[in-house]
Design a protein around this motif. Structure first.
Motif, PDB file in Angstrom:
ATOM      1  N   TYR A 179       0.824  -1.215   0.000  1.00 51.88           N
ATOM      2  CA  TYR A 179       0.000   0.000   0.000  1.00 51.88           C
ATOM      3  C   TYR A 179       0.856   1.262   0.000  1.00 51.88           C
ATOM      4  O   TYR A 179       0.514   2.251  -0.656  1.00 51.88           O
ATOM      5  CB  TYR A 179      -0.971  -0.009   1.193  1.00 51.88           C
ATOM      6  N   THR A 180       1.952   1.242   0.718  1.00 50.00           N
ATOM      7  CA  THR A 180       2.852   2.398   0.728  1.00 50.00           C
ATOM      8  C   THR A 180       3.459   2.620  -0.658  1.00 50.00           C
ATOM      9  O   THR A 180       3.511   3.750  -1.147  1.00 50.00           O
ATOM     10  CB  THR A 180       3.966   2.196   1.777  1.00 50.00           C
ATOM     11  N   VAL A 181       3.900   1.534  -1.293  1.00 45.27           N
ATOM     12  CA  VAL A 181       4.507   1.636  -2.626  1.00 45.27           C
ATOM     13  C   VAL A 181       3.474   2.103  -3.652  1.00 45.27           C
ATOM     14  O   VAL A 181       3.786   2.918  -4.526  1.00 45.27           O
ATOM     15  CB  VAL A 181       5.157   0.291  -3.039  1.00 45.27           C
ATOM     16  N   VAL A 182       2.248   1.614  -3.561  1.00 45.14           N
ATOM     17  CA  VAL A 182       1.186   2.051  -4.489  1.00 45.14           C
ATOM     18  C   VAL A 182       1.007   3.563  -4.391  1.00 45.14           C
ATOM     19  O   VAL A 182       0.894   4.252  -5.421  1.00 45.14           O
ATOM     20  CB  VAL A 182      -0.141   1.312  -4.213  1.00 45.14           C
ATOM     21  N   ASP A 183       0.993   4.104  -3.185  1.00 44.79           N
ATOM     22  CA  ASP A 183       0.854   5.556  -3.019  1.00 44.79           C
ATOM     23  C   ASP A 183       2.014   6.295  -3.681  1.00 44.79           C
ATOM     24  O   ASP A 183       1.812   7.320  -4.343  1.00 44.79           O
ATOM     25  CB  ASP A 183       0.783   5.927  -1.533  1.00 44.79           C
ATOM     26  N   ILE A 184       3.228   5.790  -3.518  1.00 42.41           N
ATOM     27  CA  ILE A 184       4.398   6.426  -4.131  1.00 42.41           C
ATOM     28  C   ILE A 184       4.293   6.366  -5.656  1.00 42.41           C
ATOM     29  O   ILE A 184       4.565   7.359  -6.356  1.00 42.41           O
ATOM     30  CB  ILE A 184       5.699   5.756  -3.642  1.00 42.41           C
ATOM     31  N   LEU A 185       3.884   5.211  -6.182  1.00 41.48           N
ATOM     32  CA  LEU A 185       3.773   5.052  -7.640  1.00 41.48           C
ATOM     33  C   LEU A 185       2.705   5.964  -8.217  1.00 41.48           C
ATOM     34  O   LEU A 185       2.896   6.567  -9.284  1.00 41.48           O
ATOM     35  CB  LEU A 185       3.483   3.592  -8.001  1.00 41.48           C
ATOM     36  N   ARG A 186       1.594   6.098  -7.532  1.00 38.85           N
ATOM     37  CA  ARG A 186       0.532   7.006  -8.002  1.00 38.85           C
ATOM     38  C   ARG A 186       1.033   8.444  -8.001  1.00 38.85           C
ATOM     39  O   ARG A 186       0.768   9.196  -8.931  1.00 38.85           O
ATOM     40  CB  ARG A 186      -0.709   6.859  -7.140  1.00 38.85           C
ATOM     41  N   GLY A 187       1.790   8.794  -6.963  1.00 38.10           N
ATOM     42  CA  GLY A 187       2.364  10.139  -6.896  1.00 38.10           C
ATOM     43  C   GLY A 187       3.368  10.401  -8.000  1.00 38.10           C
ATOM     44  O   GLY A 187       3.560  11.544  -8.421  1.00 38.10           O
ATOM     45  N   ALA A 188       4.008   9.334  -8.485  1.00 39.59           N
ATOM     46  CA  ALA A 188       4.983   9.457  -9.576  1.00 39.59           C
ATOM     47  C   ALA A 188       4.324   9.332 -10.952  1.00 39.59           C
ATOM     48  O   ALA A 188       5.004   9.371 -11.972  1.00 39.59           O
ATOM     49  CB  ALA A 188       6.077   8.399  -9.428  1.00 39.59           C
ATOM     50  N   GLY A 189       3.005   9.146 -10.972  1.00 46.81           N
ATOM     51  CA  GLY A 189       2.275   9.088 -12.235  1.00 46.81           C
ATOM     52  C   GLY A 189       2.301   7.745 -12.949  1.00 46.81           C
ATOM     53  O   GLY A 189       1.984   7.664 -14.131  1.00 46.81           O
ATOM     54  N   VAL A 190       2.647   6.669 -12.242  1.00 46.58           N
ATOM     55  CA  VAL A 190       2.668   5.339 -12.857  1.00 46.58           C
ATOM     56  C   VAL A 190       1.238   4.819 -12.930  1.00 46.58           C
ATOM     57  O   VAL A 190       0.518   4.796 -11.933  1.00 46.58           O
ATOM     58  CB  VAL A 190       3.549   4.358 -12.049  1.00 46.58           C
ATOM     59  N   GLU A 191       0.823   4.404 -14.140  1.00 47.37           N
ATOM     60  CA  GLU A 191      -0.546   3.943 -14.325  1.00 47.37           C
ATOM     61  C   GLU A 191      -0.676   2.427 -14.343  1.00 47.37           C
ATOM     62  O   GLU A 191      -1.658   1.884 -13.862  1.00 47.37           O
ATOM     63  CB  GLU A 191      -1.128   4.537 -15.603  1.00 47.37           C
ATOM     64  N   ASN A 192       0.287   1.734 -14.920  1.00 48.10           N
ATOM     65  CA  ASN A 192       0.187   0.285 -15.065  1.00 48.10           C
ATOM     66  C   ASN A 192       0.950  -0.408 -13.935  1.00 48.10           C
ATOM     67  O   ASN A 192       2.130  -0.700 -14.046  1.00 48.10           O
ATOM     68  CB  ASN A 192       0.723  -0.161 -16.426  1.00 48.10           C
TER      69      ASN A 192
END
Length: 192
Positions: free
Chosen positions: A147-160
């Motif tokens: 869940y922490t990594v998902v938040d970071i990835l969303r903040g970095a604009g990763v969609e897939n």
């Protein structure tokens, strides 16, 4: 007998070694000649010498960047985020994955340190992968990492973003999974 007992106590601290296995190893070492004991001791004492942490992914290697990050045959469109070096090693030994990695550096509860979050964000922005696989272990700590990594990835604009399927046993570890279990989990990953 004191040195044998001390060695047995030290060996019991190794993951997966109970008192009987530790004692068996201690007796095995007792039977070795001095040159073999010196060789084994030297390997242990020099284990960390010459190893560097890869500035791209967090792997350890004899060079920086590591051989995985510099391999031109690796698929640079896919990034697999793993808990630790043991998980990376399990994927590499299985031979089922040919992309790049990012090593979180161990399981963590809740928040990544600012330094670790920045390292992951920088890696994502430099690489710009088409897919990011989150391959944290299927246990509570792994879910918190996820869940922490998902938040970071969303903040970095990763969609897939995908996650390994639960072909891995709950409460298990990636580093202990066999090739087929890892393959099934990787193939069955799902979009986040």
């Amino acid at each position: 007998m004191e040195s044998l007992d001390s060695l047995t106590d030290a060996l019991k601290k190794f993951p997966g070694l109970g008192p009987k296995s530790a004692r068996r190893i201690a007796f095995y070492l007792l039977k070795q000649d001095d040159s073999e004991l010196k060789r084994i001791g030297s390997l242990v004492s020099n284990l960390k010498k010459g190893l560097k942490v890869c500035s791209h992914c967090g792997n350890i290697s004899g060079k920086n960047p590591c051989s995985i990050c510099t391999d031109p045959l690796r698929d640079r469109d896919i990034l697999c985020i793993v808990d630790d070096l043991e998980s990376l090693s399990a994927f590499e030994q299985s031979g089922i994955y040919n992309g790049l990695y990012h090593v979180l550096g161990g399981r963590f509860a809740g928040e990544l340190t600012d330094e670790s979050a920045d390292f992951l964000t920088r890696h994502i922005r430099e690489l710009k992968p088409n897919e990011v696989i989150i391959a944290t272990s299927p246990r509570i700590e792994g879910d918190m990492s996820y869940y922490t990594v998902v938040d970071i990835l969303r903040g970095a604009g990763v969609e897939n973003v995908t996650r390994l399927a639960y072909g891995l046993p709950l409460g298990g570890s990636i580093e202990l999974a066999d090739r087929m279990t890892l393959h099934t989990a990787l193939e069955g990953r799902r979009k986040v």
